[in-house]
Every structure is written in structure tokens, then in C-alpha cells.
Design an enzyme around this catalytic site. Sequence first.
Site, mmCIF file in Angstrom:
data_model
loop_
_atom_site.group_PDB
_atom_site.id
_atom_site.type_symbol
_atom_site.label_atom_id
_atom_site.label_comp_id
_atom_site.label_asym_id
_atom_site.label_seq_id
_atom_site.Cartn_x
_atom_site.Cartn_y
_atom_site.Cartn_z
ATOM 1 N N CYS A 34 0.820 -1.209 0.000
ATOM 2 C CA CYS A 34 0.000 0.000 0.000
ATOM 3 C C CYS A 34 0.855 1.261 0.000
ATOM 4 O O CYS A 34 2.030 1.226 0.351
ATOM 5 C CB CYS A 34 -0.857 0.040 1.255
ATOM 6 S SG CYS A 34 -2.247 -1.082 1.204
ATOM 7 N N ASP A 439 23.593 35.507 -12.008
ATOM 8 C CA ASP A 439 22.335 36.154 -12.369
ATOM 9 C C ASP A 439 22.070 37.382 -11.494
ATOM 10 O O ASP A 439 22.117 37.309 -10.257
ATOM 11 C CB ASP A 439 21.209 35.144 -12.189
ATOM 12 C CG ASP A 439 19.883 35.686 -12.639
ATOM 13 O OD1 ASP A 439 19.516 35.419 -13.790
ATOM 14 O OD2 ASP A 439 19.228 36.385 -11.842
HETATM 15 ZN ZN ZN Z 1 -3.848 0.212 -0.003
#
Ligand code: ZN
Length: 509
Positions: A34, A439
Site C-alpha cells: 500500500c 544572475d
Molecule cells: Zn492500499
Amino acid sequence: MNLDLQVCSRARLSRDPRFDGKFFIGVVGSRVYCRPICPAPTAKEKNCRYFATAAAAAEAGFRPCLRCRPECSPGTPAWLGTSNTVSRALRLIAESGLEDGGVEVLAERLGVGSRHLRRLFLRHLGATPIAVAQTRRLHFAKKLIDETALPMSQIALASGFGSVRRFNAGIRKVYHRTPTQIRRLVRQTTTQPGNQYLFRLHFRPPYHWQGMLDFLAARATPGVEVVESGVYRRTISLHGRAGYFEVSLDDSRDALVVRIDFGDPQSLFFIVERIRAMFDLNADWAAIVSSLRADPTIAAGVELDPGLRVPGCWDGFELAIRAILGQQITVKGATALAGRIASTYGKLLKGPSGLTRLFPPAEVLAEAKLTSVGLTGARSETIRCLACAVCSGKISFSGVVDSEAFLERLCEIPGIGKWTAQYIAMRALREPDAFPSSDLGLLRALCLSTTRELEQRVQGCRPWRAYAAMYLWKIAGQSAPRASQSSSRPAEKHNVAVSAPGHSASIAV
Ligand SMILES: [Zn+2]
């Protein structure tokens, strides 16, 4: 792998989106992996395994979760601290998908042995180069199944599986479902017309979208790019085909919404990867911000406008031309010149609102008479030389492995100095530590007068000086005295300080 387990655990329990894509959680019982933000009920700590990459979780035998969809997480942060080789390898895999010759060729391009590369990958990513490339391919296939209406045969090709059979087998093995079953699970929203594809590309918050748009809007080449009503839009060409894309913000989901109109679905992977790079979606803000706080002025800017990113570009050659055009003139002047080059030499394209041209490729600009559109002789010669170098293969903006060697070759072109090279490194090569220290806008933001002072001052921001530059330009723009005689004059005129090596001219981008 440098995973701090306590940090991971805290991020997982609080579903902290700032850590999305920085690690993945494998749940022992379900064998599913997950994202930290997964909405499913959190597993017990003792059942969790942490992985630095999705590929590592896959190698350990976990399957991607169908709820939080790991394929939608922001990319692995490009900067892996200790291994430049791994960062470069990831960039090359994103550009070519490991299809042109496999690991041996990849290792050779990086100047290391393939066994060493494998070891480095295992140490930093927890997975081999092949596993990383395969996981990317599978994730992209899953995204195409979920987010487009493309036929499965097209998805098989677009995600690099080669054949429908291998695609079916690959998906079944990982998801325990056929591609068609997976598609049925998705609550298909509205189908897109014709050749259009709609994707959501996630980032790790905060993301200063308005800052990105403002920067791109000031530099949008007329006919090629448009910024209006919170949307960035541009024409593109790739592998001989043309199309366009548009990008807007989906604030509620920490994502950019990307609509791509392109005739060849096989190019979608590369288009999406380029858009990711252009909008700096892999950036790891949490890591960047701690360095930026080293300087009090930049820290104040960060406090005011968190999440500023370094805008990349669609095409390195086009950006380099743009940087050269900007030498000695204002942002507005350079934008107008770029528009004239596009309308004179760019191919016609019928796109939506304001998109009429493709930016001309190197072959066209190598032959172009650019003084006729208002360029100085020197500037047009610099562009001609760069275009010829690209045509002959002496310079290639794709697959750059060694940025320093690339920039050295670039600086051999008369009219390209250190400032231009650093600007190109920042936006085209996506070097997070690139810094155009000569710059004038940057000097002005910190009230300094020499390049050396500026370089010393931003030492603490390493390795993120490109982000420091973005903040300093923003600060310089805000504090610039308003020119009463011309309100349209851009606030940030980037001039090169006189002390800059190789340059004595002023520059604007
Ligand atoms: Zn999950």
C-alpha cells in the site's frame, strides 16, 4: 536502504501525504502493498514491512493494493542522497523504459559494470534494475486500464509488454485478475473523445501551482504554449507525430489533471514521464525545505510561499533556444522573439484556444535566417551552431548521463556561457543543485554584488540550489522597484553580473 522505520510508521498511521511514494507498506497477512495514504484500516505494526520502492515490495512477493493504487503514487524522489548513478539510471529508465538493450546497455551508458549497478539498485531501491523497469511498466498498464478506454491490445503495446499474451499473463500474475476484470472494478467516469487521454498525476504536497503557472505564463511562447484560467496548455511532437496536452490542478487530491491529445497511444508512457519531469512531480519537498531554511531570506520566502517547484521543460532543445533568446533582453522581449520564430518556422497545428504551431526542430533552425525575425547576428549564429550540433548528434538533450560533460560541450558553442548552461541544467537536465550564480536577479534578491558572495551565501542550500534560485527570483520580482514608465516591464530581468566568467553581457530569460 535508508528507511527510518519510526518515521515510516508515524507517516503510515497519520496517512501523511508528504510521504506518499517515498516508501510502501507490505501487509504480511494479505500479501498486499500500500501507499502510506491508503484509506483501508491500518494494519498492526508487527504485520507491516516497509519498502523504499514499489518494485522492492513486488520482489518480496506483495501485490499492489487495489484501493490505494500504488501505481498512482508520486514518483520515487529523484535525489537519493548518496548515489548519483542510481538517480541517473532512473532518469534513463524513465526516458527509454529499459527497452533499448536492457541492463547491460544501461550500465555501459552509466560507465559502471552491470553487477555493480545491480548492487547499487538493491542497496538504494531494494530492487534490481529489471524489477524497477518491470514494475513501472506494470503500473503504467494498470493506469491505462483504469483511466483510459483504450483497448487491451493497445495497452499491451503502450506499456511495453510486446504481446497481448504477455500482458494478460503479467497482469494476472500480479493482480490475480484479468485486465478486463480490473477494468470492470473501476467506476469508469466519462469516456474521452477520440485520441484524448485523461490522467491524474499525484505529487507530495505542498505544491505551489500558482507559482509554477506564473513562471510558465511569463515565458509561454505564443502559438506553442498558453496559460489561461489556471490551465497550462502546449503543442507537442514526438516520434514524428503531433498533438497537445493541458495541465491543471486537482487540489482536493494532491494531483495534476493532465489531458493528452495524441494519435499514438504507444507514446503515452514517454509523454506522461516528460510531463512529470516538467512539473517536478517527483520532488520531495520535505527533504528540500530543510536545506532551504539554511538561509534566512530564502526561509522567509518558503514560509510565505511553500511548495515552489523548479519548472522543467517539454523539450531541452526548445528550452536552450529560449535561454539564448533571453540573453540581453527582458522576459517579455524574449517571449515575443520565440513567438516570431515559432510562427515563421514552426509547423501549423490546429489545437484548442491559442495553440497554432509546433516549436521548430533543430533541422529547421539549422537552416533558418533568424536575423529576419529580429535576432542579432551573434544570437542567430549561436542558435544556428546549437541546432547544427544537435543535428550532427554532437549534442543530444535526451539520455544525458553526465551533466557536467554535457554542459562543457554546450559551452563550446560561441554565445553559450556559464549562466546559460546552468539555466539549462536547472530546467532541461533537472539538476536540483544547478545554480546560475551570475544572475543579477539572484544577486539583487540577497543584496549582494558578486558571484562569489552569492555562491558562499547559498552553500547551505545544497544540494537544492535550483529551488533556492526559484525563491530568490520570486523575492527579486516582489521587491523590484516598479518601473513607472512601463508597467508591462517584467520585474525579474535576469542580468549577468560583470564578474561572470565568459560573459560580460546582461541576460534575461
Ligand atoms: Zn492500499
